[in-house]
Design a protein around this motif. Structure first.
Motif, PDB file in Angstrom:
ATOM      1  N   ASP A   1      -4.749  21.987  30.971  1.00 36.53           N
ATOM      2  CA  ASP A   1      -6.161  21.845  31.546  1.00 36.53           C
ATOM      3  C   ASP A   1      -6.173  20.958  32.766  1.00 36.53           C
ATOM      4  O   ASP A   1      -6.379  21.670  34.111  1.00 36.53           O
ATOM      5  N   ARG A   2      -5.084  20.065  32.924  1.00 41.09           N
ATOM      6  CA  ARG A   2      -4.803  19.269  34.121  1.00 41.09           C
ATOM      7  C   ARG A   2      -3.515  18.978  34.258  1.00 41.09           C
ATOM      8  O   ARG A   2      -2.546  19.195  33.043  1.00 41.09           O
ATOM      9  N   VAL A   3      -2.897  18.780  35.379  1.00 39.23           N
ATOM     10  CA  VAL A   3      -1.512  18.444  35.488  1.00 39.23           C
ATOM     11  C   VAL A   3      -1.230  17.132  36.443  1.00 39.23           C
ATOM     12  O   VAL A   3      -1.940  17.220  37.639  1.00 39.23           O
ATOM     13  N   ALA A   4      -0.532  16.547  36.156  1.00 36.13           N
ATOM     14  CA  ALA A   4       0.125  15.684  36.961  1.00 36.13           C
ATOM     15  C   ALA A   4       1.566  15.608  37.414  1.00 36.13           C
ATOM     16  O   ALA A   4       2.350  16.004  36.472  1.00 36.13           O
ATOM     17  N   ILE A   5       1.667  15.743  38.821  1.00 40.00           N
ATOM     18  CA  ILE A   5       3.049  16.030  39.062  1.00 40.00           C
ATOM     19  C   ILE A   5       3.781  14.688  39.355  1.00 40.00           C
ATOM     20  O   ILE A   5       3.052  13.891  40.392  1.00 40.00           O
ATOM     21  N   MET A   6       4.902  14.343  38.855  1.00 37.01           N
ATOM     22  CA  MET A   6       5.354  13.141  39.225  1.00 37.01           C
ATOM     23  C   MET A   6       6.696  13.292  40.161  1.00 37.01           C
ATOM     24  O   MET A   6       7.587  14.037  40.126  1.00 37.01           O
ATOM     25  N   LEU A   7       6.857  12.517  40.979  1.00 38.93           N
ATOM     26  CA  LEU A   7       7.995  12.213  41.894  1.00 38.93           C
ATOM     27  C   LEU A   7       8.285  10.719  42.127  1.00 38.93           C
ATOM     28  O   LEU A   7       7.525  10.031  42.696  1.00 38.93           O
TER      29      LEU A   7
ATOM     30  N   LEU B   1      -2.626  15.325  41.290  1.00 35.42           N
ATOM     31  CA  LEU B   1      -3.300  15.277  39.943  1.00 35.42           C
ATOM     32  C   LEU B   1      -4.597  15.844  40.150  1.00 35.42           C
ATOM     33  O   LEU B   1      -5.265  15.571  40.695  1.00 35.42           O
ATOM     34  N   GLY B   2      -4.910  17.019  39.157  1.00 38.17           N
ATOM     35  CA  GLY B   2      -6.045  17.565  38.993  1.00 38.17           C
ATOM     36  C   GLY B   2      -6.132  18.824  38.313  1.00 38.17           C
ATOM     37  O   GLY B   2      -4.922  19.024  37.280  1.00 38.17           O
ATOM     38  N   PRO B   3      -6.839  19.715  38.076  1.00 37.34           N
ATOM     39  CA  PRO B   3      -7.180  21.033  37.456  1.00 37.34           C
ATOM     40  C   PRO B   3      -5.861  21.708  37.665  1.00 37.34           C
ATOM     41  O   PRO B   3      -5.410  21.886  38.524  1.00 37.34           O
ATOM     42  N   VAL B   4      -5.300  22.319  36.538  1.00 34.99           N
ATOM     43  CA  VAL B   4      -4.078  23.066  36.750  1.00 34.99           C
ATOM     44  C   VAL B   4      -4.417  24.328  37.674  1.00 34.99           C
ATOM     45  O   VAL B   4      -3.213  24.664  38.516  1.00 34.99           O
ATOM     46  N   GLN B   5      -5.476  24.878  37.656  1.00 35.88           N
ATOM     47  CA  GLN B   5      -5.518  26.024  38.575  1.00 35.88           C
ATOM     48  C   GLN B   5      -5.369  25.629  40.185  1.00 35.88           C
ATOM     49  O   GLN B   5      -4.994  26.097  40.981  1.00 35.88           O
ATOM     50  N   LYS B   6      -5.837  24.465  40.366  1.00 36.18           N
ATOM     51  CA  LYS B   6      -5.757  23.781  41.592  1.00 36.18           C
ATOM     52  C   LYS B   6      -4.326  23.244  41.981  1.00 36.18           C
ATOM     53  O   LYS B   6      -3.691  23.613  42.680  1.00 36.18           O
ATOM     54  N   VAL B   7      -3.783  22.516  41.050  1.00 37.43           N
ATOM     55  CA  VAL B   7      -2.436  21.866  41.420  1.00 37.43           C
ATOM     56  C   VAL B   7      -1.314  22.909  41.316  1.00 37.43           C
ATOM     57  O   VAL B   7      -0.478  22.903  42.305  1.00 37.43           O
ATOM     58  N   LEU B   8      -1.386  23.798  40.294  1.00 36.46           N
ATOM     59  CA  LEU B   8      -0.194  24.449  40.347  1.00 36.46           C
ATOM     60  C   LEU B   8      -0.698  26.142  41.017  1.00 36.46           C
ATOM     61  O   LEU B   8       0.281  27.013  41.357  1.00 36.46           O
ATOM     62  N   GLY B   9      -1.901  26.163  40.904  1.00 36.35           N
ATOM     63  CA  GLY B   9      -2.518  27.659  41.649  1.00 36.35           C
ATOM     64  C   GLY B   9      -2.402  27.503  43.145  1.00 36.35           C
ATOM     65  O   GLY B   9      -1.774  28.508  43.869  1.00 36.35           O
TER      66      GLY B   9
END
Ligand SMILES: Nc1ncnc2c1ncn2[C@@H]1O[C@H](COP(=O)(O)OP(=O)(O)OP(=O)(O)O)[C@@H](O)[C@H]1O
Ligand SMILES: [Mg+2]
Length: 345
Positions: free
Chosen positions: A228-234, A241-249
């Motif tokens: 539903d949501r994704v956090a990308i770490m670096l 950080l946000g909804p999957v359609q936003k962050v990965l889309g």
């Protein structure tokens, strides 16, 4: 469950930080593996939150802090409004451990080849006082059924008699015995054949009916499908950080953009500068000033080399990047970081 439970957040992670100090000869190195991470998992709505990012970015360290297995150096963690940042023992720890259960990476390493599989399940029932020995079959059967297995299929068998996919299901069933409200699964499918990965990821989607799942993976394809949501770490930071359609889309952070390009479109003709390195982060960059992606960023600006980027709300997600700075406002930031609301699904 008492009906008086009115928490807004199931888990609230505030500025959670873990530093490791290593000594090599006379020199001491400070490595900030997780640097002021902020995350909230809603108590109202179950979700699958993926944490993705390159090797060494701090995913496991963050997961282990959320499981109470690694002590934070600073910051706070609230679970159902109780401070669980430093639970060292006693009833609080047992309560927390029942509520937040781990699923580990390697199902073959989880189980001793000489022990019957059901012994792990009975042990968990006993350790957490889930049921008396006489009625222990009940929660075990319920947990196994939830992963598509039954006690009859498992009883008397040794790990070698089950497939990797079945073993990972048993290990998820073990985690479900205490009826936790959160599962933290660190690379739960990375040791499985590609053909089995989807079935385990699908299982998490089914489990969402009863609990939320934090799913740590390198695999953006399953992340896109399951979360539903994704956090990308670096390098210790959560950079998007946000909804999957936003962050990965439609990724906004240059790192997420490169991550997506390099993983989903492995075109060998691409210029190497456009392909993000998925190699382990070099430790030097953890302590550098400015943005930790500056050296690899195609959009790098002067400010990126001297000032740490703020978390900026951009189109429904948070992005830790100077590129979007002028668009910032506090209310928007709070909104972008909030867990999904019911209407979003
Ligand atoms: N116990 C420890 N002592 C010292 N350094 C550690 C320890 N655990 C982790 N680190 C360091 O912290 C950083 C983050 O490690 P972590 O395992 O959290 O990354 P990760 O994102 O899970 O990586 P991977 O994708 O390879 O699993 C790394 O540089 C690692 O070397
Ligand atoms: Mg890891």
């Amino acid at each position: 469950m008492p009906s008086a439970e009115t928490f807004k957040a199931l888990l609230r992670v505030q500025d959670l930080t873990r530093e490791f100090v290593s000594r090599r000869g006379l020199s001491t190195r400070h490595l900030v593996a997780v640097d002021r991470a902020n995350l909230t998992i809603s108590a109202d709505q179950h979700e699958i939150l993926t944490i993705a990012g390159e090797s060494g970015s701090g995913k496991t360290t963050l997961a282990r802090m959320m499981l109470g297995l690694v002590e934070p150096t600073s910051g706070h963690m609230l679970f159902k409004d109780r401070d669980v940042s430093h639970i060292t023992g006693g009833a609080n720890r047992k309560w927390f451990r029942r509520q937040v259960q781990p699923v580990f990476q390697d199902p073959f390493a989880t189980f001793n080849p000489l022990r019957r599989i059901e012994s792990y399940l009975y042990e968990t029932v006993g350790n957490y006082g889930v049921a008396p020995r006489k009625t222990a079959d009940e929660p075990i059967e319920r947990a196994l059924n939830a992963v598509g297995l039954s006690l009859r299929e498992v009883k008397g068998r040794y790990p070698s008699e089950l497939s990797g996919g079945q073993l990972q299901r048993v290990s998820i069933a073990r985690a479900l015995i205490t009826d936790p409200s959160l599962l933290v699964a660190d690379e739960p499918v990375s040791m499985l054949d590609a053909s089995l990965r989807m079935s385990v990821v699908n299982l998490f989607r089914e489990l969402k009916a009863r609990q939320s799942v934090i799913y740590i993976t390198h695999d953006l394809a399953t992340a896109y499908y399951a979360s539903d949501r994704v956090a990308i770490m670096l390098r210790g930071w959560i950079v998007e950080l946000g909804p999957v359609q936003k962050v990965l889309g439609e990724p906004k952070h240059p790192y997420t953009q490169l991550l997506k390009t390099s993983v989903l479109e492995p075109d060998p003709r691409q210029k190497s500068t456009e392909r993000v390195s998925l190699a382990t982060s070099d430790e030097g960059s953890f302590v550098r000033v400015g943005c930790r992606f500056a050296d690899r960023c195609p959009h790098v600006m002067d400010i990126c080399r001297s000032v740490e980027p703020p978390d900026v709300p951009v189109d429904g997600r948070l992005v830790k990047c100077h590129l979007y700075e002028s668009q910032s406002s506090t209310e928007e930031a709070a909104e972008a970081a909030a867990p999904l609301v019911a209407s979003a699904t």
